[in-house]
Design an enzyme around this catalytic site. Structure first.
Site, mmCIF file in Angstrom:
data_model
loop_
_atom_site.group_PDB
_atom_site.id
_atom_site.type_symbol
_atom_site.label_atom_id
_atom_site.label_comp_id
_atom_site.label_asym_id
_atom_site.label_seq_id
_atom_site.Cartn_x
_atom_site.Cartn_y
_atom_site.Cartn_z
ATOM 1 N N HIS A 84 -11.360 11.529 -63.041
ATOM 2 C CA HIS A 84 -9.924 11.292 -62.826
ATOM 3 C C HIS A 84 -9.210 12.625 -62.604
ATOM 4 C CE1 HIS A 84 -9.615 7.043 -64.377
ATOM 5 N NE2 HIS A 84 -10.753 7.381 -64.952
ATOM 6 N N CYS A 103 -12.350 6.671 -59.904
ATOM 7 C CA CYS A 103 -13.110 5.970 -60.937
ATOM 8 C C CYS A 103 -13.527 4.584 -60.451
ATOM 9 C CB CYS A 103 -12.349 5.958 -62.256
ATOM 10 S SG CYS A 103 -13.487 5.785 -63.642
ATOM 11 N N GLU A 121 -6.363 13.093 -61.621
ATOM 12 C CA GLU A 121 -4.921 12.981 -61.913
ATOM 13 C C GLU A 121 -4.553 13.485 -63.308
ATOM 14 O OE1 GLU A 121 -7.048 10.492 -61.751
ATOM 15 O OE2 GLU A 121 -6.515 8.782 -63.018
HETATM 16 N N1 GLN Z 1 -14.522 0.038 -65.173
HETATM 17 C C1 GLN Z 1 -15.190 1.193 -64.672
HETATM 18 C C2 GLN Z 1 -16.129 1.805 -65.685
HETATM 19 O O1 GLN Z 1 -16.025 1.565 -66.846
HETATM 20 C C3 GLN Z 1 -14.202 2.217 -64.170
HETATM 21 C C4 GLN Z 1 -13.295 2.762 -65.229
HETATM 22 C C5 GLN Z 1 -12.071 3.443 -64.713
HETATM 23 O O2 GLN Z 1 -11.645 3.219 -63.587
HETATM 24 N N2 GLN Z 1 -11.433 4.255 -65.545
HETATM 25 O O3 GLN Z 1 -17.011 2.557 -65.326
#
Ligand code: GLN
Length: 538
Positions: free
Chosen positions: A508, A382, A510
């Site tokens: 994600h 992410c 995970e």
């Molecule tokens: N801050 C980033 C976004 O909003 C990544 C978010 C995250 O890592 N969950 O796109």
């Protein structure tokens, strides 16, 4: 069969592991062929944990249907291999919001709206919601907080009423703590007795007591607790510190927890639970001798719960690759070019963690540059993927002011930009791109090879995305966009194919790794890390 309801409450102190006990019981019931789900009530006023700082309650977990949930739902899924949804995690905020909405609609027909019966009815409705789907034989409901807390009171009142209504189809497990006084060399059960008294005062008689302890509790002492608390002696079970949480189902089974629960609820204990696959995992976990060393670069390193799903996914993957996981947390705020060599050179692989905001971001760029130049297996998740993109733009494409518009709203080289659908959204709660979406992978990519297929579905939690205007420049310079959403073409996966293993995912992975089904991408990352470590040591 008619749905059975099991309530899990806690007393004496918090953090005793109600989530692990609930998950362990669920694993045992599943292993006997029952259909089981676990739900958690959190007594705070937030609608969901999505707006909470990880320092408060640890990581925010995300369900397939896009609910931002308590991290215990991650344990539920990892233990049960069954997906949870919005209905599996309810907060006081949600309960009140729903009651207040009904009041505004006029549903209460002019009545005074009160904690009892309106709030408690709404709690009861949410407990039964899962049972009423007909999909589950058992609904295990974990009540967050500790008996005696003001904010837990409506939940306990709802449990009292439900137990009265459901009779034999319900059961209460109470988890307490038995401290060991070093000076006196004694275990003390008085806090447990007091805690059960508190529960009895609100009209709930527990059927099972699980005593958390750091030392073995002698049988005589357990019998004493049983006698003081009106609980059957065989229903006083100890939960002693285990080398791994995944051992807890076996410890509970050895003491007959599942047998007791099944019999008490009027069912027959026909077969022993089938724990073959579970035991296979545990055997691998305990027999691994070689170590794989992974560095996790993030800003919440003081609090390991902030990256719970990542550390568990790494552990599943290391175990199935016959290695012990050595996870080293590296503070991204403190990482500069000066010490990066010392911090990272021992690692077999590096994870660049997800996150929000500016703090610690420069350290992530330092780590990524070092990993790219030294060709270390690297996995960005992410925000970690977004940082991989920004670092490449700055140091390879020469766009020195490249950034995400999250960190710098004015940069013209906004290689990571706010998603179109996010523009104009003002509320922070529940408004990100959340939950499972499909991703189409390039057949030659490392990711596709890891999954063994080209269409995958993974979970998301973000507002920003790869800015496609820059896509061709990245691809020409060697960073390939190998995964995208089949409908919107949002870039989901980037790779540096020339490197050993250099992958960033907007999603994600995970959130979808369980004990019985480790996530393929984590499996492949760990494989690459092991291979790299073997090459290094040749
Ligand atoms: N801050 C980033 C976004 O909003 C990544 C978010 C995250 O890592 N969950 O796109």
């Amino acid at each position: 069969m008619e749905t059975k309801y099991i309530f899990v409450t806690g007393g004496v102190v918090s953090s005793l592991g109600k989530g692990i006990i609930s998950s362990s019981l669920a694993r045992l019931l599943l292993a006997r062929g029952y259909r089981v789900t676990i739900q958690k009530f959190d007594p705070y006023i937030n609608i969901d944990p999505g707006t909470l700082n990880p320092y408060e309650h640890g990581e925010c977990y995300v369900t397939v249907d896009g609910h931002e949930a308590d991290l215990d739902l991650g344990h539920y899924e990892r233990f049960t291999n069954t997906q949870t949804t919005r209905a599996n995690n309810v907060t006081t905020g949600r309960i009140y919001q729903s009651v207040i909405d009904k009041e505004r609609r006029g549903d209460y027909l002019g009545k005074t709206v009160q904690i009892i019966p309106h709030i408690t009815d709404e709690i009861k409705r949410n407990v039964k919601l899962l049972g009423n789907t007909g999909q589950f034989d058992f609904v295990i409901t974990e009540i967050g907080g500790t008996v005696g807390d003001i904010e837990s009171t409506p939940y306990l009142e709802a449990v009292r009423q439900l137990r009265w209504e459901l009779g034999n189809s319900s059961l209460c497990i109470h988890l307490t703590y038995v401290p060991y006084l070093k000076a006196a060399k004694e275990l003390k059960t008085k806090p447990t007795q007091h805690s059960v008294k508190l529960l009895q005062q609100v009209g709930i008689q527990p059927d099972v007591l699980v005593l958390r302890t750091e030392h073995d509790i002698p049988m005589g002492m357990r019998r004493k607790v049983a006698q003081f608390c009106n609980v059957a002696p065989e229903a006083v079970i100890q939960s002693i510190d285990a080398p791994t949480i995944y051992q807890v189902p076996l410890m509970m089974h050895e003491q007959g927890l599942d047998d007791f629960v099944i019999t008490k609820m009027g069912l027959e204990c026909k077969q022993e639970p089938n724990l073959d696959a579970w035991n296979h995992f545990l055997e691998k976990l305990s027999s691994a001798t070689k170590e794989v060393k992974i560095g996790l670069v993030g800003k919440y390193v003081e609090l390991q719960d902030a990256y719970k799903s990542i550390s568990e996914s790494l552990s599943h993957a290391a175990t199935y690759n016959d290695h012990k996981l050595k996870l080293v947390y590296i503070h991204s705020e403190k990482l500069t070019d000066k010490e990066v060599d010392e911090k990272l050179s021992e690692m077999d692989g590096v994870i660049i963690a997800p996150g929000f905001g500016q703090r610690g971001i420069e350290g992530k760029f330092v780590a990524i540059k070092w990993c790219r130049e030294h060709d270390i297996p690297t996995f960005g998740i992410c925000l970690g993927m977004q940082c991989i993109v920004i670092e490449f733009a700055r140091n390879v494409l020469g766009l020195t002011d490249a950034n995400s518009s999250e960190m710098d709203s004015k940069t013209t080289n906004n290689v990571i930009d706010l998603m179109e659908e996010q523009k104009g959204i003002n509320n922070l709660g529940g408004t990100m791109r959340l939950g499972a979406y499909e991703c189409q992978l390039h057949p030659e990519s490392k990711a596709a090879k890891a999954y063994g297929k080209t269409i995958v579905s993974e979970r998301h939690r973000h507002r920003f995305e790869f800015n496609s205007e820059f896509r061709s420049r990245f691809e020409e310079a060697g960073m390939k966009c190998v995964g995208e959403n089949p409908k919107t073409h949002l870039v989901e996966v980037v790779e540096l194919p020339e490197k050993r293993w250099f992958v960033g995912t907007q999603y994600h992975p995970e959130y979808q790794s369980t004990v019985l089904e480790p996530n393929p991408l984590f499996m492949d990352f760990i494989k690459a890390a092991i291979k790299y470590s073997e090459e290094k040591n040749k």
